[in-house]
Design a protein around this motif. Structure first.
Motif, mmCIF file in Angstrom:
data_model
loop_
_atom_site.group_PDB
_atom_site.id
_atom_site.type_symbol
_atom_site.label_atom_id
_atom_site.label_comp_id
_atom_site.label_asym_id
_atom_site.label_seq_id
_atom_site.Cartn_x
_atom_site.Cartn_y
_atom_site.Cartn_z
ATOM 1 N N VAL A 1 0.870 -1.265 0.028
ATOM 2 C CA VAL A 1 0.024 -0.029 0.207
ATOM 3 C C VAL A 1 0.810 1.270 0.140
ATOM 4 O O VAL A 1 1.566 1.379 0.902
ATOM 5 N N VAL A 2 0.824 2.002 -1.200
ATOM 6 C CA VAL A 2 1.603 2.964 -1.245
ATOM 7 C C VAL A 2 0.898 4.445 -0.961
ATOM 8 O O VAL A 2 -0.270 4.667 -1.299
ATOM 9 N N LEU A 3 1.351 5.256 0.230
ATOM 10 C CA LEU A 3 0.890 6.411 0.581
ATOM 11 C C LEU A 3 1.890 7.561 0.167
ATOM 12 O O LEU A 3 2.851 7.568 0.555
ATOM 13 N N CYS A 4 1.538 8.455 -0.711
ATOM 14 C CA CYS A 4 2.140 9.439 -1.210
ATOM 15 C C CYS A 4 1.803 10.756 -1.025
ATOM 16 O O CYS A 4 0.457 11.128 -1.455
ATOM 17 N N ASP A 5 2.498 11.661 -0.729
ATOM 18 C CA ASP A 5 2.224 13.094 -0.195
ATOM 19 C C ASP A 5 2.524 13.700 -1.509
ATOM 20 O O ASP A 5 3.457 14.141 -1.752
ATOM 21 N N ARG A 6 1.273 14.098 -2.063
ATOM 22 C CA ARG A 6 1.255 14.894 -3.297
ATOM 23 C C ARG A 6 1.687 13.909 -4.541
ATOM 24 O O ARG A 6 2.368 13.006 -4.390
ATOM 25 N N TYR A 7 0.951 14.290 -5.768
ATOM 26 C CA TYR A 7 1.328 13.481 -6.840
ATOM 27 C C TYR A 7 0.940 14.352 -8.135
ATOM 28 O O TYR A 7 1.073 15.625 -8.163
ATOM 29 N N TRP A 8 0.591 13.642 -8.906
ATOM 30 C CA TRP A 8 0.007 14.424 -10.382
ATOM 31 C C TRP A 8 -0.865 15.522 -10.379
ATOM 32 O O TRP A 8 -0.603 16.472 -10.842
ATOM 33 N N ASP A 9 -1.852 15.688 -9.543
ATOM 34 C CA ASP A 9 -2.921 16.547 -9.094
ATOM 35 C C ASP A 9 -2.125 17.727 -8.669
ATOM 36 O O ASP A 9 -2.733 18.966 -8.836
ATOM 37 N N ALA A 10 -0.948 17.622 -7.896
ATOM 38 C CA ALA A 10 -0.434 18.909 -7.419
ATOM 39 C C ALA A 10 0.301 19.721 -8.758
ATOM 40 O O ALA A 10 0.158 20.864 -8.754
ATOM 41 N N SER A 11 0.564 18.981 -9.895
ATOM 42 C CA SER A 11 1.126 19.749 -10.779
ATOM 43 C C SER A 11 -0.329 20.330 -11.723
ATOM 44 O O SER A 11 0.033 21.772 -12.213
ATOM 45 N N ARG A 12 -1.279 19.682 -11.784
ATOM 46 C CA ARG A 12 -2.407 20.290 -12.264
ATOM 47 C C ARG A 12 -2.704 21.486 -11.643
ATOM 48 O O ARG A 12 -3.057 22.551 -12.076
ATOM 49 N N ALA A 13 -2.837 21.399 -10.087
ATOM 50 C CA ALA A 13 -3.088 22.714 -9.629
ATOM 51 C C ALA A 13 -2.171 23.765 -9.347
ATOM 52 O O ALA A 13 -2.654 25.097 -9.560
ATOM 53 N N TYR A 14 -0.991 23.363 -9.198
ATOM 54 C CA TYR A 14 0.130 24.417 -9.003
ATOM 55 C C TYR A 14 0.692 25.076 -10.186
ATOM 56 O O TYR A 14 0.653 26.164 -10.702
ATOM 57 N N GLN A 15 0.825 24.030 -11.415
ATOM 58 C CA GLN A 15 1.517 24.579 -12.657
ATOM 59 C C GLN A 15 0.050 24.768 -13.510
ATOM 60 O O GLN A 15 0.181 25.862 -14.572
ATOM 61 N N GLY A 16 -0.799 23.841 -13.413
ATOM 62 C CA GLY A 16 -1.817 24.038 -14.600
ATOM 63 C C GLY A 16 -2.447 25.251 -14.323
ATOM 64 O O GLY A 16 -3.100 26.035 -15.256
ATOM 65 N N ALA A 17 -3.067 25.573 -13.040
ATOM 66 C CA ALA A 17 -3.871 26.605 -12.625
ATOM 67 C C ALA A 17 -3.086 27.735 -11.987
ATOM 68 O O ALA A 17 -3.152 28.865 -12.498
ATOM 69 N N GLY A 18 -2.176 27.517 -11.073
ATOM 70 C CA GLY A 18 -1.413 28.638 -10.525
ATOM 71 C C GLY A 18 -0.530 29.344 -11.442
ATOM 72 O O GLY A 18 -0.427 30.561 -11.331
ATOM 73 N N ARG A 19 0.175 28.534 -12.481
ATOM 74 C CA ARG A 19 0.820 29.169 -13.402
ATOM 75 C C ARG A 19 0.223 29.216 -14.942
ATOM 76 O O ARG A 19 0.644 29.647 -15.718
ATOM 77 N N HIS A 20 -0.879 28.873 -14.655
ATOM 78 C CA HIS A 20 -2.101 29.129 -16.201
ATOM 79 C C HIS A 20 -1.468 28.254 -17.249
ATOM 80 O O HIS A 20 -1.521 28.824 -18.289
ATOM 81 N N LEU A 21 -0.860 27.081 -17.002
ATOM 82 C CA LEU A 21 -0.491 26.313 -18.163
ATOM 83 C C LEU A 21 -1.616 25.144 -18.660
ATOM 84 O O LEU A 21 -1.628 24.785 -19.640
ATOM 85 N N GLY A 22 -2.684 25.325 -17.842
ATOM 86 C CA GLY A 22 -3.814 24.500 -18.487
ATOM 87 C C GLY A 22 -3.572 22.949 -17.880
ATOM 88 O O GLY A 22 -2.331 22.460 -17.893
ATOM 89 N N PHE A 23 -4.805 22.234 -17.516
ATOM 90 C CA PHE A 23 -4.616 20.913 -17.281
ATOM 91 C C PHE A 23 -3.942 20.039 -18.346
ATOM 92 O O PHE A 23 -3.477 19.062 -18.410
ATOM 93 N N ALA A 24 -4.551 20.308 -19.675
ATOM 94 C CA ALA A 24 -4.201 19.457 -20.840
ATOM 95 C C ALA A 24 -2.695 19.586 -20.902
ATOM 96 O O ALA A 24 -2.186 18.423 -21.316
ATOM 97 N N ALA A 25 -1.855 20.327 -21.021
ATOM 98 C CA ALA A 25 -0.501 20.418 -21.133
ATOM 99 C C ALA A 25 0.128 19.499 -19.913
ATOM 100 O O ALA A 25 1.150 18.649 -20.253
ATOM 101 N N ILE A 26 -0.188 19.844 -18.912
ATOM 102 C CA ILE A 26 0.252 18.973 -17.692
ATOM 103 C C ILE A 26 0.006 17.520 -17.777
ATOM 104 O O ILE A 26 0.934 16.625 -17.390
ATOM 105 N N ASP A 27 -1.347 17.114 -18.090
ATOM 106 C CA ASP A 27 -1.671 15.883 -18.306
ATOM 107 C C ASP A 27 -0.954 15.062 -19.463
ATOM 108 O O ASP A 27 -0.538 13.938 -19.313
ATOM 109 N N GLN A 28 -0.828 15.810 -20.538
ATOM 110 C CA GLN A 28 0.195 15.168 -21.652
ATOM 111 C C GLN A 28 1.577 14.670 -21.177
ATOM 112 O O GLN A 28 2.049 13.726 -21.690
#
Length: 229
Positions: free
Chosen positions: A109-136
């Motif tokens: 069982v892996v417990l991970c403090d932050r993952y992919w959604d952190a990049s969506r929130a911080y770079q995708g939204a906070g930096r205005h790069l968009g979720f699509a670029a982060i997901d790609q």
């Protein structure tokens, strides 16, 4: 949150990846994720008899820790948003390949403090790069390695940053030092992501007591992991 961010609903966890489970804890600054993760590790091992691996991002590997130092160093000059996103994606790719995927495939069982959604929130939204670029970037970098459950610790960023300052003797890292608008954008993005996929995400009010949060987490994890054992 505008829908122009693109498709944000990943497919389910890859079939045949092993008997383990991948649980992620997300949220803004000072939400108390780390405290709960370590308490949950002990609870899962003692109560459910499962082997647990705890990890974190950015970091989780020797290379990741080096990249983390660069990403969070407040003394560095302003970083280009795309450079920042690529560095997070790079450390995540290494983390998945060297730590996360092997652990899940081994039945842990892996417990991970932050993952992919952190990049969506911080770079995708906070930096205005968009979720699509982060997901790609991350679909390719992680080979579509998605969590089974995401716990979102939701808290007013003003309160969270106050907690972070108190915990760190008034010092904030490079991302923590961003504007309040940045942190509010991050919070809004997290809530939008959680709303997009309620089967995978659980939103928790992080202003609750530690004991109250722990009770909610253990109840949900008992059900989640029973179907995964």
């Amino acid at each position: 949150m505008a829908s122009s961010h693109g498709n944000i609903r990943p497919p389910g966890p890859a079939k045949g990846r092993g008997p383990g489970a991948f649980i992620v804890f997300e949220g803004g600054e000072g939400t108390g994720k780390t405290t709960q993760i370590h308490a949950l590790k002990d609870w899962i091992e003692k109560t459910l008899g499962r082997e647990v691996l705890v990890s974190f991002e950015p970091g989780g590997t020797a290379l990741g820790k080096k990249i983390r130092e660069m990403l969070l160093d407040p003394a560095l000059p302003k970083m280009d948003a795309r450079c920042e996103a690529l560095l997070f994606a790079a450390t995540r790719a290494e983390h998945v390949a060297q730590v996360l995927r092997p652990a899940v495939e081994a039945g842990k069982v892996v417990l991970c403090d932050r993952y992919w959604d952190a990049s969506r929130a911080y770079q995708g939204a906070g930096r205005h790069l968009g979720f699509a670029a982060i997901d790609q970037l991350n679909v390719w970098g992680t080979r579509s390695f998605f969590p089974d459950r995401v716990f979102l610790f939701d808290l007013d960023p003003t309160k969270g940053l106050d907690r972070a300052r108190e915990r760190q003797n008034g010092k904030l890292d490079r991302l923590e030092s961003e504007s309040m608008k940045f942190h509010q954008d991050v919070r809004n993005a997290y809530l939008y992501l959680a709303l997009s996929d309620p089967k995978r995400y659980r939103v928790l009010d992080a202003s609750q007591s530690i004991d109250s949060l722990f009770a909610l987490l253990t109840e949900d994890l008992a059900q989640c992991l029973s179907s995964n054992s």
